[in-house]
Design a protein around this motif. Sequence first.
Motif: not given
Lengths: 151, 76
Positions: B68-72
């Motif tokens: 759910w991490d948009p930058s992962a």
Amino acid sequence: MSAPGTELDGLVRQTVYRHVVETTRAPGVADVSAALGRDRTAIRDAYARLFARRVLVLAADGETIVMAPPFSGVAAQLRKQVGAKEYFANCSWDALGIAAALRADAVVHSRCEQSGEPLIIPVERTGPGPVPCVAHFAVPAARWWADIVYT
Amino acid sequence: MLFFRSEERVDAWCRAAGLPRRPVVTLPQLWHLATAWYGNRLTPEARRPAPDEMREIFAATGLTGAFWDPSADSFA
């Protein structure tokens, strides 16, 4: 001082959403051009900027609105009944998003993707009814926009 | 982001499609996401949530982790 196109982009965005809400379908460039009294090139350029900012999703022609989230600009199996109007949604999230955006009671018409069984979900302004179902998110958040239509 | 009748249906669909099983979101969670993301979408000042706001929305919905991490750039 505003960035170039910022004011027009806002007007185009509002015009697109107003058209979708009123008609349930996405407007063409000609519709927006006529509504705002601006030439088609200016509207196309605004579309391109809104696409780059992930406000709209366009087809390869640069004119056809595929998504004005949560609304789908093209026909889809996920439908949302709001009063006498029927909107198309891009995905399960957007199907509920249409009711949230319109702040109106609605009914989602969808299906279980595994069995094909119809899923009818009434949604009131306070939320969806207790229908047994779940949504599967197949794509991680970091990759949604790599192919937003698939997502 | 597809609807299924149950988690068992999700499992069967993923097996048949040869796709990895990813997170399943309940209907109340989906409504929370919908209202947080789209509740003001028709207002003139509306905009997409920024990455930090996205993380906050997911966390408030009970959705945490790299998925759910948009930058992962990596996830389990």
